[in-house]
Design an enzyme around this catalytic site. Sequence first.
Site, PDB file in Angstrom:
ATOM      1  N   ARG A 176       2.812 -13.623  18.119  1.00  0.00           N
ATOM      2  CA  ARG A 176       1.359 -13.488  18.009  1.00  0.00           C
ATOM      3  C   ARG A 176       0.692 -14.858  18.051  1.00  0.00           C
ATOM      4  O   ARG A 176      -0.356 -15.035  18.684  1.00  0.00           O
ATOM      5  CB  ARG A 176       0.981 -12.756  16.715  1.00  0.00           C
ATOM      6  CG  ARG A 176       1.410 -11.304  16.678  1.00  0.00           C
ATOM      7  CD  ARG A 176       0.677 -10.559  15.573  1.00  0.00           C
ATOM      8  NE  ARG A 176       1.256  -9.249  15.324  1.00  0.00           N
ATOM      9  CZ  ARG A 176       0.707  -8.341  14.519  1.00  0.00           C
ATOM     10  NH1 ARG A 176      -0.410  -8.627  13.877  1.00  0.00           N
ATOM     11  NH2 ARG A 176       1.284  -7.174  14.331  1.00  0.00           N
ATOM     12  N   SER A 212      -0.524   1.831   2.149  1.00  0.00           N
ATOM     13  CA  SER A 212      -0.312   1.716   3.584  1.00  0.00           C
ATOM     14  C   SER A 212      -0.706   2.998   4.302  1.00  0.00           C
ATOM     15  O   SER A 212      -0.491   4.099   3.800  1.00  0.00           O
ATOM     16  CB  SER A 212       1.150   1.399   3.890  1.00  0.00           C
ATOM     17  OG  SER A 212       1.359   1.349   5.287  1.00  0.00           O
ATOM     18  N   HIS A 243       6.868  -4.411   3.792  1.00  0.00           N
ATOM     19  CA  HIS A 243       6.516  -3.317   4.700  1.00  0.00           C
ATOM     20  C   HIS A 243       5.739  -3.869   5.888  1.00  0.00           C
ATOM     21  O   HIS A 243       6.022  -3.562   7.051  1.00  0.00           O
ATOM     22  CB  HIS A 243       5.684  -2.264   3.956  1.00  0.00           C
ATOM     23  CG  HIS A 243       4.955  -1.307   4.863  1.00  0.00           C
ATOM     24  ND1 HIS A 243       3.793  -1.650   5.531  1.00  0.00           N
ATOM     25  CD2 HIS A 243       5.211  -0.026   5.203  1.00  0.00           C
ATOM     26  CE1 HIS A 243       3.375  -0.626   6.244  1.00  0.00           C
ATOM     27  NE2 HIS A 243       4.214   0.374   6.057  1.00  0.00           N
ATOM     28  N   ASN A 244       4.738  -4.693   5.606  1.00  0.00           N
ATOM     29  CA  ASN A 244       3.906  -5.232   6.681  1.00  0.00           C
ATOM     30  C   ASN A 244       4.694  -6.169   7.585  1.00  0.00           C
ATOM     31  O   ASN A 244       4.457  -6.215   8.798  1.00  0.00           O
ATOM     32  CB  ASN A 244       2.694  -5.955   6.090  1.00  0.00           C
ATOM     33  CG  ASN A 244       1.656  -5.002   5.537  1.00  0.00           C
ATOM     34  OD1 ASN A 244       1.944  -3.834   5.283  1.00  0.00           O
ATOM     35  ND2 ASN A 244       0.455  -5.479   5.334  1.00  0.00           N
ATOM     36  N   GLU A 270       6.605  -4.075   9.848  1.00  0.00           N
ATOM     37  CA  GLU A 270       5.628  -3.541  10.815  1.00  0.00           C
ATOM     38  C   GLU A 270       5.410  -4.524  11.964  1.00  0.00           C
ATOM     39  O   GLU A 270       5.360  -4.132  13.139  1.00  0.00           O
ATOM     40  CB  GLU A 270       4.319  -3.265  10.083  1.00  0.00           C
ATOM     41  CG  GLU A 270       3.182  -2.756  10.924  1.00  0.00           C
ATOM     42  CD  GLU A 270       1.909  -2.651  10.101  1.00  0.00           C
ATOM     43  OE1 GLU A 270       0.866  -3.154  10.558  1.00  0.00           O
ATOM     44  OE2 GLU A 270       1.962  -2.082   8.984  1.00  0.00           O
ATOM     45  N   TYR A 271       5.269  -5.813  11.640  1.00  0.00           N
ATOM     46  CA  TYR A 271       5.123  -6.841  12.680  1.00  0.00           C
ATOM     47  C   TYR A 271       6.304  -6.791  13.641  1.00  0.00           C
ATOM     48  O   TYR A 271       6.133  -6.817  14.864  1.00  0.00           O
ATOM     49  CB  TYR A 271       5.062  -8.223  12.034  1.00  0.00           C
ATOM     50  CG  TYR A 271       3.695  -8.727  11.656  1.00  0.00           C
ATOM     51  CD1 TYR A 271       3.173  -9.880  12.220  1.00  0.00           C
ATOM     52  CD2 TYR A 271       2.930  -8.066  10.702  1.00  0.00           C
ATOM     53  CE1 TYR A 271       1.933 -10.374  11.851  1.00  0.00           C
ATOM     54  CE2 TYR A 271       1.681  -8.545  10.325  1.00  0.00           C
ATOM     55  CZ  TYR A 271       1.186  -9.700  10.898  1.00  0.00           C
ATOM     56  OH  TYR A 271      -0.051 -10.178  10.527  1.00  0.00           O
ATOM     57  N   ALA A 318     -16.192   0.060   1.254  1.00  0.00           N
ATOM     58  CA  ALA A 318     -16.038  -0.111   2.693  1.00  0.00           C
ATOM     59  C   ALA A 318     -15.169   1.050   3.186  1.00  0.00           C
ATOM     60  O   ALA A 318     -14.876   1.976   2.429  1.00  0.00           O
ATOM     61  CB  ALA A 318     -15.420  -1.464   3.002  1.00  0.00           C
ATOM     62  N   ALA A 348      -9.449  -9.136  -0.614  1.00  0.00           N
ATOM     63  CA  ALA A 348      -8.527  -9.906  -1.443  1.00  0.00           C
ATOM     64  C   ALA A 348      -9.064 -11.307  -1.677  1.00  0.00           C
ATOM     65  O   ALA A 348      -9.759 -11.874  -0.840  1.00  0.00           O
ATOM     66  CB  ALA A 348      -7.151  -9.970  -0.778  1.00  0.00           C
ATOM     67  N   LYS A 408      -3.592 -10.769  10.155  1.00  0.00           N
ATOM     68  CA  LYS A 408      -4.332 -10.876   8.898  1.00  0.00           C
ATOM     69  C   LYS A 408      -3.543 -11.604   7.816  1.00  0.00           C
ATOM     70  O   LYS A 408      -3.961 -11.673   6.678  1.00  0.00           O
ATOM     71  CB  LYS A 408      -4.746  -9.488   8.404  1.00  0.00           C
ATOM     72  CG  LYS A 408      -5.828  -8.843   9.266  1.00  0.00           C
ATOM     73  CD  LYS A 408      -6.361  -7.571   8.640  1.00  0.00           C
ATOM     74  CE  LYS A 408      -7.510  -6.996   9.467  1.00  0.00           C
ATOM     75  NZ  LYS A 408      -8.052  -5.743   8.871  1.00  0.00           N
ATOM     76  N   LYS A 432       4.919  -3.993  -0.469  1.00  0.00           N
ATOM     77  CA  LYS A 432       3.941  -3.753   0.602  1.00  0.00           C
ATOM     78  C   LYS A 432       3.940  -4.913   1.592  1.00  0.00           C
ATOM     79  O   LYS A 432       3.805  -4.715   2.807  1.00  0.00           O
ATOM     80  CB  LYS A 432       2.544  -3.571  -0.008  1.00  0.00           C
ATOM     81  CG  LYS A 432       1.401  -3.457   1.014  1.00  0.00           C
ATOM     82  CD  LYS A 432       1.607  -2.298   1.982  1.00  0.00           C
ATOM     83  CE  LYS A 432       0.334  -1.896   2.696  1.00  0.00           C
ATOM     84  NZ  LYS A 432      -0.350  -2.962   3.411  1.00  0.00           N
TER      85      LYS A 432
END
Length: 486
Positions: A293, A134, A191-192, A195-196, A17, A82, A266, A188
């Site tokens: 969110r 990332s 990290h995400n 990011e949020y 993908a 995943a 996600k 990771k």
Amino acid sequence: MADSREARANIGVVGLAVMGSNLARNLASRAGNTVAVFNRSPERTRTLVAEHPEAGFVAAETIDEFVASLAKPRTAIIMVQAGAGTDAVIDQLTERFESGDIIVDGGNALFTDTIRREKAVRETGINFVGAGISGGEEGALLGPSIMPGGSAEAYETLGPILASIAAVAEGEPCVTHVGTDGAGHFVKMIHNGIEYADMQLIAEAYDLLHRVGGLTPTEIAEVFTEWNRGELESYLIEITAEVLRQVDAKTGRPFVDIVLDQAGSKGTGVWTVQNALALGVPVSGIAEAVFARSLSSHPEQRAAARELPGPNTTVTIDDVPAFVEAVRQALYASKIVAYSQGFDAIVAGAKEYGWNIDKGEIAKIWRGGCIIRAQFLNRITDAYRADDSLMTLLAAPYFRDAVIRTQAAWRRVVVVAAEAGVPAPAFSSSLSYYDGLRAERLPAALVQGQRDFFGAHTYKRVDAEGTFHTLWSGDRSEIGSAGSSH
């Protein structure tokens, strides 16, 4: 397609993908790499090879052809969805690989799944690596930040390959061996989560500048462009200016005004909050970003509450440039809190799972390629290099001084948001966390008293050793207790 007798690729990619295709192209563009490619749907493999003949891909239509095309030690990066799909590919490769070969999961796997998979694969003698990657589609193609876990043995082979494709910041590739088994995917995940928080804080700054400051999206784009030249310099600030500058071709309205205000997720932010709770680490800024969110995605509740009253007074900003600067300072202070909380979670995770994570190195590899890349990550590296045992990043001299400098503006902005009825949950919770952290005494003492009253959960005293319980339903005398709090 590949000759099954010819093993000449030093690295392979399964799953083509957009992320997998771009990563394969990145690998193929680096000197010394010959890349084998395989996808469950052969048509996607054929399309990739046809569109990029310069890559010299070794293409395979079956998993057996793919494995046969890899030179030993065979190394394959899985870039599939995943979950069950990842497990299926791991099983296929494990059946065909040999001791010393390397399977890399480059997807957004939950780190506990990676721990489970690494343990099972290790028993076969094959190395399993969970690697957080990332940077999105562009990063995969041009250079991501890479966070691999797994064994030191696997990293000897894999490290140079990953270094060849990683982003480069100040002359250094943005990749490091994070730790064993699930450490890479754990970092990771954090990290995400950061990011949020970062995105929510920026969104709140925009909302305040727009609804309270009266600035248009185009004007705010110019503000963010200016902010990106200073201490807030970051990828997210940069792209925010681009988004705000965009005009909708159909209506001529600002793009941000025609986008439905319901933000998706996600799941990685939720994972961060769930695991931080399990570790006993407050990540309130990240949590409020996740909840914001969630709130945005309940239009039926928002519609039902539309007529609820707000403030009776109107907030008027007399000095707009001063308000813009105050919001900038509040954003910077809140951003520091978000990163501090994220690194607290990394410290707690490392302790819980036995990982030796170099926090300064993590900050270094986040300087390029990844979504949260920012100027002040160098400051985080410096802080941990100076004192690896920092109890909180906020105590490091640079960040302590930054918060001292910005806290007055930070407080004013939170007050203005409340007075204007503009939600600023990440700004507000970050300030509350800061005040809670620095408080000499917290109302948790009363909570302990309540817990002891209704559940005999016991408490400790400030003036004596031991654990105690008050006989609330009796004569209210105090007794010592060997029991522990719940």
